[in-house]
Write a protein that holds these residues in place. Structure first.
Motif, PDB file in Angstrom:
ATOM      1  N   ALA A  48       0.842  -1.190   0.000  1.00  0.00           N
ATOM      2  CA  ALA A  48       0.000   0.000   0.000  1.00  0.00           C
ATOM      3  C   ALA A  48       0.881   1.245   0.000  1.00  0.00           C
ATOM      4  CB  ALA A  48      -0.912  -0.004   1.230  1.00  0.00           C
ATOM      5  N   THR A  60      -1.308   7.493   3.202  1.00  0.00           N
ATOM      6  CA  THR A  60      -2.713   7.204   2.943  1.00  0.00           C
ATOM      7  C   THR A  60      -3.576   8.009   3.894  1.00  0.00           C
ATOM      8  OG1 THR A  60      -2.702   5.340   4.497  1.00  0.00           O
ATOM      9  CG2 THR A  60      -2.207   4.842   2.185  1.00  0.00           C
ATOM     10  N   ARG A  67      -3.289   2.889   6.289  1.00  0.00           N
ATOM     11  CA  ARG A  67      -2.405   2.021   5.509  1.00  0.00           C
ATOM     12  C   ARG A  67      -2.607   0.553   5.895  1.00  0.00           C
ATOM     13  NH1 ARG A  67       4.187   1.515   5.124  1.00  0.00           N
ATOM     14  NH2 ARG A  67       4.248   0.972   2.901  1.00  0.00           N
ATOM     15  N   ALA A  70      -5.624  -0.638   4.114  1.00  0.00           N
ATOM     16  CA  ALA A  70      -5.312  -0.820   2.687  1.00  0.00           C
ATOM     17  C   ALA A  70      -4.538  -2.124   2.477  1.00  0.00           C
ATOM     18  CB  ALA A  70      -4.508   0.375   2.179  1.00  0.00           C
TER      19      ALA A  70
END
Length: 348
Positions: A76, A80, A87, A90
């Motif tokens: 990822a 983010t 993250r 993700a």
């Protein structure tokens, strides 16, 4: 027991966060129809990927790219939304896709000891509690639902009184402190499918509140009787493998979920495993740790209150949706009925 078992499917369940350490919880189904819960770190998945490439160079496409069947495991982005937790979620989505593709490869990869050893329950997976301060986060779909507004699971505005399981602190829709105590009664005004519900306390404060922290109000006598009957058939896990020596005993692999039908003080409990019923040594059973937490199962023999008191782990907290996600699932009439516009909807 039958020959070596191997994993046949795995479902990504949750992100388990302990300060900066993140692990990813999976529910694994095995070839003998047993299932277990495991937690692995991102680095452990990366090591699995590297190990499989060494063991299966052809399937990894190292000799010829067209022969590749082993899936890739991309990472990822470092930056983010919602930082470290974002993250982690993700990565959980990436691992879900990776594991599904991995278990759909060739049969000899699926039956390899490397894959079986990786998903086999380890001592930490069998612990009945998570480390203090652990946060279990369930993923929610990022994309808005394609269902029409009339079919969305937002319930009516008629308040339903529910009881708070444990203390919880958040902010109300006007960004004021909203602190609840265990057993406090809250009125549920709106149920959002993300798992964050709009509630109101006795001081008429409205706040978005995690649904797993709520349960139905006081049970009636009939409900209590039904609950007592439901105390049987709950899930434990086997702390180690056991081979039955008699026809009325069960043979169970380590880490497998076992349904207790009848506890006993004689040391042998009547259980069900893999469609069969039989006796199993109680000393080899313990409450299923992460799986029990996520399923919020009850323990047989009236032990639920005692175990709950010994567990510092709070209920699962769903991923917080953004304000736009809430608005996308609320019709204009609902927002007006709640007195919610962009100014009063407040933070989640």
């Amino acid at each position: 027991m039958a020959g070596p078992r191997h994993p046949v499917s795995a479902h990504a369940v949750a992100l388990v966060q302990m300060e900066r350490l993140q692990t990813f919880a999976f529910s694994v189904r095995w070839s003998d129809d047993s299932d277990s819960s495991v937690r692995r770190s991102w680095d452990e998945f990366r090591q699995l990927q590297k190990g499989l490439k060494k063991i299966f160079p052809v399937e990894a496409g190292l000799l010829r790219r067209s022969d590749r069947v082993l899936p890739k495991l991309p990472d990822a982005p470092l930056l983010t939304r919602r930082g470290h937790t974002g993250r982690g979620l993700a990565r959980l989505r990436l691992l879900k896709t990776y594991v599904q593709a991995l278990l759909a490869t060739s049969e000899h990869v699926l039956r390899s000891s490397a894959l079986s050893d990786f998903f086999a329950p380890r001592p930490l997976d069998l612990e009945p509690t998570l480390p203090p301060g652990s946060l279990v986060i369930l993923p929610t779909p990022e994309e808005p639902s394609s269902q029409p507004a009339s079919s969305l699971t937002i319930h009516s505005l008629e308040a339903q009184s529910m009881r708070c399981l444990q203390p919880f602190y958040t902010h109300d829709t006007r960004d004021r402190p909203f602190h609840t105590q265990a057993q406090e009664i809250l009125d549920v005004l709106l149920r959002h499918p993300s798992g964050w519900w709009l509630v109101e306390n006795k001081d008429q404060q409205k706040a978005w509140f995690p649904a797993p922290y709520l349960e139905e109000g006081a049970l009636g006598q009939n409900q209590e009787l039904g609950l007592a009957l439901q105390c049987r058939g709950m899930q434990f896990c086997a702390t180690q493998a056991y081979e039955g020596s008699r026809t009325d005993e069960l043979s169970v692999p380590a880490g497998a979920r076992v349904h207790v039908l009848e506890p006993s003080d004689r040391g042998w409990w009547l259980c069900r495993y893999n469609g069969q019923e039989g006796l199993f040594p109680a000393v080899l059973l313990q409450p299923e740790g992460l799986g029990s937490l996520l399923g919020r199962t009850r323990l047989p023999g009236g032990r639920e209150d005692k175990v709950a008191a010994d567990r510092p782990v709070p209920p699962v907290v769903p991923t917080r949706p953004c304000v736009s996600a809430i608005q996308s699932r609320c019709c204009t009439i609902t927002r007006r009925a709640l007195g919610q516009d962009q100014r009063t909807l407040g933070p989640l």
